[in-house]
Design a protein around this motif. Structure first.
Motif, PDB file in Angstrom:
ATOM      1  N   ARG A  64      11.805  -5.207   1.574  1.00 29.88           N
ATOM      2  CA  ARG A  64      10.962  -6.561   1.596  1.00 29.88           C
ATOM      3  C   ARG A  64       9.002  -5.542   1.907  1.00 29.88           C
ATOM      4  O   ARG A  64       8.842  -5.756   3.112  1.00 29.88           O
ATOM      5  N   SER A  65       8.805  -4.395   0.906  1.00 33.30           N
ATOM      6  CA  SER A  65       7.365  -4.176   0.649  1.00 33.30           C
ATOM      7  C   SER A  65       6.903  -3.037   2.598  1.00 33.30           C
ATOM      8  O   SER A  65       6.428  -3.496   2.452  1.00 33.30           O
ATOM      9  N   ILE A 125       7.159   3.113   0.754  1.00 36.31           N
ATOM     10  CA  ILE A 125       7.088   2.774  -0.278  1.00 36.31           C
ATOM     11  C   ILE A 125       6.499   3.055  -1.376  1.00 36.31           C
ATOM     12  O   ILE A 125       5.467   4.232  -1.434  1.00 36.31           O
ATOM     13  N   ASN A 126       6.881   3.572  -2.426  1.00 31.46           N
ATOM     14  CA  ASN A 126       6.948   3.869  -3.633  1.00 31.46           C
ATOM     15  C   ASN A 126       7.042   5.341  -3.740  1.00 31.46           C
ATOM     16  O   ASN A 126       6.251   5.615  -3.754  1.00 31.46           O
ATOM     17  N   GLN A 185      10.511  -0.088  -9.604  1.00 27.93           N
ATOM     18  CA  GLN A 185       9.492  -0.532  -8.607  1.00 27.93           C
ATOM     19  C   GLN A 185       9.253  -1.552  -7.500  1.00 27.93           C
ATOM     20  O   GLN A 185       8.870  -1.646  -6.449  1.00 27.93           O
ATOM     21  N   LEU A 195      10.616  -2.272  -4.208  1.00 25.61           N
ATOM     22  CA  LEU A 195       9.277  -2.949  -2.697  1.00 25.61           C
ATOM     23  C   LEU A 195      10.115  -4.747  -2.375  1.00 25.61           C
ATOM     24  O   LEU A 195      10.178  -4.876  -1.441  1.00 25.61           O
ATOM     25  N   THR A 196      10.825  -5.684  -3.218  1.00 19.19           N
ATOM     26  CA  THR A 196      11.817  -6.764  -3.346  1.00 19.19           C
ATOM     27  C   THR A 196      13.553  -6.256  -2.104  1.00 19.19           C
ATOM     28  O   THR A 196      13.405  -6.958  -0.419  1.00 19.19           O
TER      29      THR A 196
END
Length: 332
Positions: free
Chosen positions: A152-153, A257-258, A144, A148-149
């Motif tokens: 860049r979220s 995201i996620n 996860q 995100l990295t």
């Protein structure tokens, strides 16, 4: 044996048969009951368009859940599937938007990312002897974080603003968008369910996995390559989670995201509810599909009844608990 003892034995046998029936058909009975309730409450529930909506809504959950089913067959447990789906979702969209790659390359790269996670899980579980649930819980957070990295979220979409202030020039291929649309998304789901069912039930490799899940030491003494099949189980689990993430990307045409995280618990519920469908007593693709159908019918029916979103988890959790209680309670 006295007459009273005979009557007691008959009653005991009758009760045992009744609970065995519930054990085999409890989930299916729950589905039928929900269909009846929702159909009475809203006549539109059984319309063809709504049935298609239900199948389409459970496609991604089912694909991810049958991957989990394979890991369960060797008495494993993969909690990282939601994060793997998120990673594959981000990678495949980024291949289009950031790097302007063709559809085949985008899908292959996303699947390779999922494959690497599966190999990492297998290595740490088998070689480092870390308990699977604890290890995959750790890798869930790691993957996860990696996703995100990598993004860049931020969400990835066409014409997004890049870090240098320019706009992304890549376009998502129209052909890729067809994967997440009806009827292809439903066809993919059914094909994968059938393939996994055949693999686990009718091939020697699937039977070996069940033997390992039943008694690992006995399987090893029988000459079965236990470690090889455990690696295969975790790799297939990750790959199918990756497929789920790719299908999700095709359906929404963005990378949120996620995005795959929300599918984890539904996939776990589907796999465990399906353990005893038709008395299987073990992880199986058909039972997992039936478990996903239960989830889809419940979610769809609650929406049609305008149940507030904040109350849906209460209703869903209660029905799942009742389904599991009916399924697993047996007279001893």
């Amino acid at each position: 044996m006295t007459e009273k003892q005979n009557e007691g034995a008959i009653r005991s046998k009758s009760s045992f048969d009744f609970f065995q029936f519930l054990y085999k058909y409890g989930t299916i009975l729950t589905i039928i009951l929900l269909i009846v309730i929702f159909s009475i409450a809203n006549p539109n529930f059984l319309q063809l368009n709504n049935i298609i909506n239900i199948l389409r809504s459970i496609s991604i959950v089912t694909i991810i859940a049958i991957g989990l089913t394979i890991s369960l067959s060797v008495n494993g447990f993969d909690l990282s599937i939601g994060s793997v789906a998120s990673l594959a979702n981000a990678v495949v969209i980024s291949m289009f938007v950031w790097y302007q790659q063709p559809t085949i390359i985008a899908i292959i790269v996303a699947l390779l990312a999922a494959l690497l996670v599966g190999l990492l899980n297998a290595f740490l579980i088998i070689k480092m002897r870390i308990p699977d649930m604890l290890l995959t819980l750790a890798t869930m957070f790691i993957i996860q974080g990696v996703a995100l990295t990598y993004t860049r979220s931020a969400s990835i979409s066409e014409n997004m603003i890049m870090p240098d202030g320019s706009y992304a020039e890549g376009k998502i291929a129209d052909a890729f968008g067809l994967i997440g649309k009806y009827p292809l998304i439903i066809i993919i789901m059914f094909v994968l369910v059938i393939l996994v069912h055949i693999f686990l039930t009718y091939t020697k490799h699937g039977r070996y996995m069940y033997v390992i899940g039943g008694n690992e030491e006995a399987a090893r003494l029988s000459g079965i390559a236990v470690n090889k099949y455990k690696v295969l189980a975790y790799v297939l689990s990750a790959l199918l989670a990756g497929v789920g993430g790719i299908v999700l990307a095709s359906r929404v045409m963005t990378a949120e995201i996620n995005a795959g995280g929300s599918y984890l618990m539904d996939a776990v519920a589907a796999a465990f509810i399906g353990l005893s469908v038709l008395g299987a007593g073990k992880p199986n693709a058909f039972g997992t599909f039936i478990g996903a159908v239960l989830i889809g019918i419940l979610a769809n029916g609650l929406v049609m009844l305008s149940v507030p979103y904040y109350a849906m988890d209460i209703v869903k959790g209660t029905v799942f608990a009742l389904a599991l209680a009916i399924t697993y309670y047996k007279l001893k």
